[in-house]
Design a protein around this motif. Structure first.
Motif, PDB file in Angstrom:
ATOM      1  N   PRO A   2       0.830  -1.218   0.000  1.00 39.53           N
ATOM      2  CA  PRO A   2       0.000   0.000   0.000  1.00 39.53           C
ATOM      3  C   PRO A   2       0.858   1.259   0.000  1.00 39.53           C
ATOM      4  O   PRO A   2       2.007   1.239   0.434  1.00 39.53           O
ATOM      5  N   LYS A   3       0.293   2.348  -0.520  1.00 38.61           N
ATOM      6  CA  LYS A   3       0.981   3.640  -0.501  1.00 38.61           C
ATOM      7  C   LYS A   3       0.265   4.582   0.462  1.00 38.61           C
ATOM      8  O   LYS A   3      -0.953   4.554   0.553  1.00 38.61           O
ATOM      9  N   PRO A   4       1.021   5.406   1.175  1.00 35.57           N
ATOM     10  CA  PRO A   4       2.486   5.419   1.301  1.00 35.57           C
ATOM     11  C   PRO A   4       2.976   4.239   2.128  1.00 35.57           C
ATOM     12  O   PRO A   4       2.184   3.615   2.850  1.00 35.57           O
ATOM     13  N   PHE A   5       4.271   3.942   2.030  1.00 32.38           N
ATOM     14  CA  PHE A   5       4.842   2.808   2.750  1.00 32.38           C
ATOM     15  C   PHE A   5       6.166   3.225   3.380  1.00 32.38           C
ATOM     16  O   PHE A   5       7.048   3.746   2.702  1.00 32.38           O
ATOM     17  N   PHE A   6       6.292   3.026   4.684  1.00 30.95           N
ATOM     18  CA  PHE A   6       7.532   3.360   5.394  1.00 30.95           C
ATOM     19  C   PHE A   6       7.918   2.218   6.320  1.00 30.95           C
ATOM     20  O   PHE A   6       7.053   1.605   6.950  1.00 30.95           O
ATOM     21  N   VAL A   7       9.209   1.969   6.405  1.00 32.55           N
ATOM     22  CA  VAL A   7       9.739   1.084   7.436  1.00 32.55           C
ATOM     23  C   VAL A   7      10.463   1.958   8.450  1.00 32.55           C
ATOM     24  O   VAL A   7      11.421   2.662   8.115  1.00 32.55           O
ATOM     25  N   LEU A   8       9.986   1.935   9.672  1.00 35.32           N
ATOM     26  CA  LEU A   8      10.636   2.625  10.775  1.00 35.32           C
ATOM     27  C   LEU A   8      11.160   1.542  11.705  1.00 35.32           C
ATOM     28  O   LEU A   8      10.389   0.869  12.388  1.00 35.32           O
ATOM     29  N   ALA A   9      12.472   1.338  11.680  1.00 31.06           N
ATOM     30  CA  ALA A   9      13.074   0.213  12.396  1.00 31.06           C
ATOM     31  C   ALA A   9      13.797   0.701  13.639  1.00 31.06           C
ATOM     32  O   ALA A   9      14.367   1.797  13.657  1.00 31.06           O
ATOM     33  N   THR A  10      13.768  -0.132  14.685  1.00 30.65           N
ATOM     34  CA  THR A  10      14.567   0.150  15.874  1.00 30.65           C
ATOM     35  C   THR A  10      15.669  -0.891  15.965  1.00 30.65           C
ATOM     36  O   THR A  10      15.510  -2.038  15.530  1.00 30.65           O
ATOM     37  N   GLN A  11      16.788  -0.457  16.507  1.00 31.99           N
ATOM     38  CA  GLN A  11      17.950  -1.347  16.606  1.00 31.99           C
ATOM     39  C   GLN A  11      18.662  -1.106  17.920  1.00 31.99           C
ATOM     40  O   GLN A  11      18.855   0.041  18.341  1.00 31.99           O
ATOM     41  N   ASN A  12      19.033  -2.194  18.585  1.00 33.00           N
ATOM     42  CA  ASN A  12      19.875  -2.082  19.775  1.00 33.00           C
ATOM     43  C   ASN A  12      21.334  -1.983  19.342  1.00 33.00           C
ATOM     44  O   ASN A  12      21.703  -2.493  18.280  1.00 33.00           O
ATOM     45  N   PRO A  13      22.182  -1.329  20.134  1.00 32.76           N
ATOM     46  CA  PRO A  13      23.604  -1.257  19.767  1.00 32.76           C
ATOM     47  C   PRO A  13      24.172  -2.646  19.510  1.00 32.76           C
ATOM     48  O   PRO A  13      23.864  -3.593  20.238  1.00 32.76           O
ATOM     49  N   ILE A  14      24.996  -2.784  18.453  1.00 33.92           N
ATOM     50  CA  ILE A  14      25.450  -4.111  18.038  1.00 33.92           C
ATOM     51  C   ILE A  14      26.382  -4.751  19.055  1.00 33.92           C
ATOM     52  O   ILE A  14      26.674  -5.935  18.966  1.00 33.92           O
ATOM     53  N   GLU A  15      26.845  -3.974  20.038  1.00 37.76           N
ATOM     54  CA  GLU A  15      27.709  -4.567  21.060  1.00 37.76           C
ATOM     55  C   GLU A  15      26.912  -5.413  22.044  1.00 37.76           C
ATOM     56  O   GLU A  15      27.478  -6.175  22.811  1.00 37.76           O
ATOM     57  N   GLN A  16      25.584  -5.287  22.032  1.00 39.40           N
ATOM     58  CA  GLN A  16      24.769  -6.018  23.001  1.00 39.40           C
ATOM     59  C   GLN A  16      24.655  -7.491  22.623  1.00 39.40           C
ATOM     60  O   GLN A  16      24.823  -7.881  21.463  1.00 39.40           O
ATOM     61  N   GLU A  17      24.340  -8.308  23.617  1.00 40.89           N
ATOM     62  CA  GLU A  17      24.192  -9.745  23.411  1.00 40.89           C
ATOM     63  C   GLU A  17      23.001 -10.039  22.494  1.00 40.89           C
ATOM     64  O   GLU A  17      21.972  -9.374  22.540  1.00 40.89           O
ATOM     65  N   GLY A  18      23.164 -11.065  21.658  1.00 38.98           N
ATOM     66  CA  GLY A  18      22.055 -11.550  20.848  1.00 38.98           C
ATOM     67  C   GLY A  18      21.682 -10.660  19.688  1.00 38.98           C
ATOM     68  O   GLY A  18      20.531 -10.654  19.259  1.00 38.98           O
ATOM     69  N   THR A  19      22.645  -9.888  19.160  1.00 37.39           N
ATOM     70  CA  THR A  19      22.349  -9.031  18.016  1.00 37.39           C
ATOM     71  C   THR A  19      23.169  -9.457  16.803  1.00 37.39           C
ATOM     72  O   THR A  19      24.255 -10.010  16.933  1.00 37.39           O
ATOM     73  N   TYR A  20      22.618  -9.205  15.620  1.00 41.00           N
ATOM     74  CA  TYR A  20      23.289  -9.499  14.359  1.00 41.00           C
ATOM     75  C   TYR A  20      23.454  -8.186  13.589  1.00 41.00           C
ATOM     76  O   TYR A  20      22.479  -7.442  13.438  1.00 41.00           O
ATOM     77  N   PRO A  21      24.650  -7.893  13.104  1.00 44.06           N
ATOM     78  CA  PRO A  21      24.807  -6.646  12.329  1.00 44.06           C
ATOM     79  C   PRO A  21      23.979  -6.674  11.059  1.00 44.06           C
ATOM     80  O   PRO A  21      23.854  -7.712  10.407  1.00 44.06           O
TER      81      PRO A  21
END
Length: 321
Positions: free
Chosen positions: A147-166
């Motif tokens: 559908p339009k409009p379409f946006f991805v607003l993503a949140t990310q934890n700092p990559i130094e934290q446990e259980g994260t993938y760059p």
């Protein structure tokens, strides 16, 4: 058909709408005016935004609040290590009539909150690539428009934290902005605690519809930009590329590679939108500088020397500005 008599009147209307959205979001979010501005600039520029910060800084609440103020459909996708690509895009199932039927996934909405996007492996992260670039998903050889409009607003934890993938570089480059959230001040935290430990809830009103947002997106692209501002934006991006004639000594010493042409495009689009919401009818160099850090932060890569000497991305960008 234009909603306004002239583009000047339309730019004024965009500036007014932006201020109204800021006011409504400010009823819930305390002290994040610059972050809210960056997200709204990305939306009006038809771009995607990545919010980076430690847990508990209201990244998810910010996106949810903006979705409540805009009259758009909204879905939240919680990214986890066991999430599969089909959990995002949807999949084909065998119906009672023995034929396959496509069941749409949560990506089919105007605003997608990709919550903690780096807590799922790259294979699943990549499920968003086509959606972010083409505004479509392909399943079983059939392309389905989003559908339009379409946006991805993503949140990310700092990559130094446990259980994260760059995030893969190709996916990072799809985001117009990479915005860092910091801890609130003491006074802001006092207000946050006061507001969130009572039964008081903010009443939010819808400010813009999807059609209005699409209109403003077209308006932003139509805003004129002078040659000197264009040259400044492209020259700024060229300076980030080590080993080229435009590169500075600092870039050659501390960067592995620099930003690509998409950075130049987003710099100009972001500057146009930044000027419009500020009530200006054409961007100047200050508007390019206002969005430069968020555009370039995730598109340049430091080398080992920079990491060893503690030279930050922000310091490198500021040296170019």
């Amino acid at each position: 058909m234009s909603l306004y008599q002239s583009e000047v009147e339309a730019v004024d209307a965009l500036s007014i709408a932006y201020n109204e959205i800021q006011t409504e979001v400010g009823k819930v979010i305390v002290g994040q005016d610059d972050i809210i501005k960056s997200v709204l600039v990305a939306i009006f520029s038809n771009g995607h935004c990545l919010l980076v910060g430690v847990p508990g800084l209201a990244k998810t609440l910010l996106v949810q609040t903006i979705s409540r103020v805009l009259d758009l459909s909204y879905n939240r996708i919680q990214f986890t290590p066991d999430l599969m690509p089909s959990d995002i895009t949807g999949s084909e199932i065998l119906g009672e009539d023995r034929s396959f039927k496509f069941v749409r996934g949560p990506v089919f909405a105007n605003i997608i909150l990709a919550d903690e996007i780096n807590r799922t492996p790259p294979k699943t992260q990549a499920a968003l690539l086509e959606a972010m670039q083409e505004r479509a998903v392909t399943v079983g050889g059939i392309t389905h428009r989003l559908p339009k409009p379409f946006f991805v607003l993503a949140t990310q934890n700092p990559i130094e934290q446990e259980g994260t993938y760059p995030l893969p570089e190709a996916q990072l480059d799809r985001f117009m902005f990479n915005v860092l959230l910091d801890y609130p001040t003491f006074e802001q935290e006092l207000m946050i605690v006061k507001n969130t430990t009572s039964n008081k809830t903010a009443e939010l009103r819808k400010v813009l519809t999807g059609d209005q947002i699409e209109y403003f997106q077209h308006l932003v692209r139509n805003i004129p930009v002078t040659d000197n501002v264009l040259n400044y934006a492209v020259n700024l991006v060229s300076k980030t590329r080590p080993g080229t004639s435009h590169a500075t000594d600092m870039v050659n010493n501390y960067l592995t590679w620099g930003a690509g042409p998409r950075a130049s495009q987003f710099l100009v689009l972001g500057a146009k939108c930044h000027a419009a919401i500020s009530g200006k009818y054409s961007p100047d160099i200050e508007d390019v500088q206002a969005v430069a850090t968020s555009v370039l932060r995730h598109r340049i890569v430091r080398n080992y020397k920079a990491e060893a000497e503690g030279v930050s991305i922000e310091r490198l960008i500021n040296s170019l500005l």
